[in-house]
Enzyme design. Structure first.
Site, mmCIF file in Angstrom:
data_model
loop_
_atom_site.group_PDB
_atom_site.id
_atom_site.type_symbol
_atom_site.label_atom_id
_atom_site.label_comp_id
_atom_site.label_asym_id
_atom_site.label_seq_id
_atom_site.Cartn_x
_atom_site.Cartn_y
_atom_site.Cartn_z
ATOM 1 N N ASN A 278 -10.155 10.559 -50.010
ATOM 2 C CA ASN A 278 -10.631 11.916 -49.733
ATOM 3 C C ASN A 278 -11.179 11.938 -48.311
ATOM 4 O O ASN A 278 -12.256 11.422 -48.043
ATOM 5 C CB ASN A 278 -11.728 12.298 -50.737
ATOM 6 C CG ASN A 278 -12.334 13.663 -50.440
ATOM 7 O OD1 ASN A 278 -11.774 14.457 -49.682
ATOM 8 N ND2 ASN A 278 -13.489 13.948 -51.032
ATOM 9 N N LYS B 121 -12.120 14.475 -46.524
ATOM 10 C CA LYS B 121 -13.119 15.524 -46.301
ATOM 11 C C LYS B 121 -12.813 16.273 -44.992
ATOM 12 O O LYS B 121 -11.644 16.406 -44.630
ATOM 13 C CB LYS B 121 -14.526 14.926 -46.350
ATOM 14 C CG LYS B 121 -14.767 14.144 -47.645
ATOM 15 C CD LYS B 121 -16.193 13.715 -47.838
ATOM 16 C CE LYS B 121 -16.318 12.928 -49.129
ATOM 17 N NZ LYS B 121 -17.721 12.558 -49.424
ATOM 18 N N HIS C 216 -15.549 18.572 -56.887
ATOM 19 C CA HIS C 216 -16.252 17.517 -56.164
ATOM 20 C C HIS C 216 -17.730 17.876 -56.056
ATOM 21 O O HIS C 216 -18.090 19.045 -55.960
ATOM 22 C CB HIS C 216 -15.644 17.334 -54.769
ATOM 23 C CG HIS C 216 -16.111 16.099 -54.066
ATOM 24 N ND1 HIS C 216 -17.331 16.038 -53.434
ATOM 25 C CD2 HIS C 216 -15.537 14.886 -53.914
ATOM 26 C CE1 HIS C 216 -17.477 14.831 -52.909
ATOM 27 N NE2 HIS C 216 -16.406 14.105 -53.185
ATOM 28 N N GLU D 82 -19.788 17.796 -53.748
ATOM 29 C CA GLU D 82 -20.180 18.567 -52.567
ATOM 30 C C GLU D 82 -19.893 20.049 -52.757
ATOM 31 O O GLU D 82 -20.554 20.899 -52.150
ATOM 32 C CB GLU D 82 -19.455 18.013 -51.334
ATOM 33 C CG GLU D 82 -19.943 16.623 -50.960
ATOM 34 C CD GLU D 82 -18.976 15.842 -50.098
ATOM 35 O OE1 GLU D 82 -19.290 14.683 -49.786
ATOM 36 O OE2 GLU D 82 -17.904 16.382 -49.746
ATOM 37 N N GLU E 295 -18.247 10.312 -60.169
ATOM 38 C CA GLU E 295 -18.847 10.089 -58.854
ATOM 39 C C GLU E 295 -20.350 10.355 -58.940
ATOM 40 O O GLU E 295 -20.773 11.501 -58.863
ATOM 41 C CB GLU E 295 -18.180 10.961 -57.800
ATOM 42 C CG GLU E 295 -17.943 12.424 -58.203
ATOM 43 C CD GLU E 295 -17.711 13.339 -57.012
ATOM 44 O OE1 GLU E 295 -17.364 12.845 -55.941
ATOM 45 O OE2 GLU E 295 -17.930 14.552 -57.168
ATOM 46 N N GLY F 231 -21.673 8.684 -49.917
ATOM 47 C CA GLY F 231 -22.032 8.729 -48.507
ATOM 48 C C GLY F 231 -23.405 8.180 -48.204
ATOM 49 O O GLY F 231 -23.906 8.344 -47.093
ATOM 50 N N SER G 299 -19.227 5.369 -52.582
ATOM 51 C CA SER G 299 -19.438 4.254 -51.648
ATOM 52 C C SER G 299 -18.672 2.996 -52.044
ATOM 53 O O SER G 299 -19.195 1.885 -51.996
ATOM 54 C CB SER G 299 -20.937 3.948 -51.511
ATOM 55 O OG SER G 299 -21.625 5.040 -50.932
ATOM 56 N N GLY H 140 -14.170 7.860 -50.306
ATOM 57 C CA GLY H 140 -14.588 8.784 -49.257
ATOM 58 C C GLY H 140 -14.575 8.134 -47.891
ATOM 59 O O GLY H 140 -13.545 8.010 -47.245
ATOM 60 N N GLY H 141 -15.749 7.694 -47.421
ATOM 61 C CA GLY H 141 -15.876 7.174 -46.066
ATOM 62 C C GLY H 141 -14.911 6.064 -45.724
ATOM 63 O O GLY H 141 -14.322 6.040 -44.631
#
Length: 253
Positions: free
Chosen positions: A9, A11, A95, A97, A165, A171, A211, A232-233
């Site tokens: 993802n 983002k 998600h 967020e 998640e 993050g 993470s 993610g990151g």
């Protein structure tokens, strides 16, 4: 046994040129190697460029959101049919967020159904905040989100993916312990069995997101109820993402 799945993802990062470089680097890194199913979810504005740049389609394309209606006066929104036009196979819905900004279980369910109607596989996200975990409400929260987001579902288990998640691990550099992840995944599979039956629950893929890094991926993916990851990151670094995919078995369960 369930086919493992790793989803990146991205983002709101990068322009189309950046997305092409990242996608092609990942594609080269995964070429001619056996591994799990892999998907990448660039921003909407990069989907067309990435679709054109991929050569052997080793990577599946996904989107980060979708509108629940097929068409209409919804300025700025993107329909499931539009995503199919760009070659998308997956779409992330619910998600954390977006839930944080007010997206309800009811809306997530409508989006999941819209995706299914268009032939997309929705990746339905559930997870608790740190406040909810500290209050001992983790299972209550994820059960409620699961039922609220998937209640009334009439789709084959391979047509949908669930992603657990923990919001407090997204993050932040914090990762749920293997024991914490195991508990949540076992609880979600048990809830799926309660709603849809044992065979359905056994076939449903449930990913972990929060993470995930190359150094913790293998331990997480070794759990029998964890079928891969929503990354993610680390998905923004080709080497890290490739290392994570290599830590996942072909099959899980």
């Amino acid at each position: 046994m369930r086919a493992s799945l790793i989803v990146g993802n991205w983002k709101m990062h990068g322009l189309a040129s950046d997305a092409v470089l990242l996608a092609t680097a990942i594609e080269r890194g995964l070429a001619e190697t056996a591994g799990p199913e892999v998907a990448i979810c660039p921003p909407f504005t990069s989907l067309s460029a990435v679709q054109d740049a991929l050569v052997d389609k080793r990577l599946a394309l996904g989107a980060q959101n979708v509108h629940h209606e097929r068409e209409g006066a919804f300025t700025g929104e993107i329909s499931a049919g539009m995503l199919r036009q760009f070659g998308c196979r997956f779409v992330i819905v619910g998600h954390s967020e977006r839930r944080r900004d007010g997206e309800s279980d009811s809306l997530v369910r409508k989006k999941a159904f819209a995706a299914l109607d268009a032939g997309l596989i929705p990746i339905v996200c559930v997870g608790e905040t740190l406040t909810e975990r500290d209050a001992g409400r983790t299972l209550e929260v994820i059960h409620g989100q699961f039922e609220g987001s998937l209640g009334g579902l009439r789709a084959a288990p391979d047509a949908i993916v669930v992603a657990y998640e923990p919001v407090w691990a997204i993050g932040t550099g914090r990762t749920a312990s293997v024991a914490q992840a195991r508990q949540a995944h076992e609880a979600l599979r048990a809830r799926a069995e309660r709603l849809f039956g044992a065979s359905y629950a056994e076939s449903l893929r449930i990913l972990y997101g929060g993470s995930v890094k190359p150094d913790n991926a293998a331990n997480l993916f070794s759990e029998p109820h964890i079928d891969g990851g929503l990354i993610g990151g680390a998905a923004l670094d080709a080497n890290d993402f490739i290392a994570i995919t290599r830590a996942s078995p072909l099959l899980s369960g």
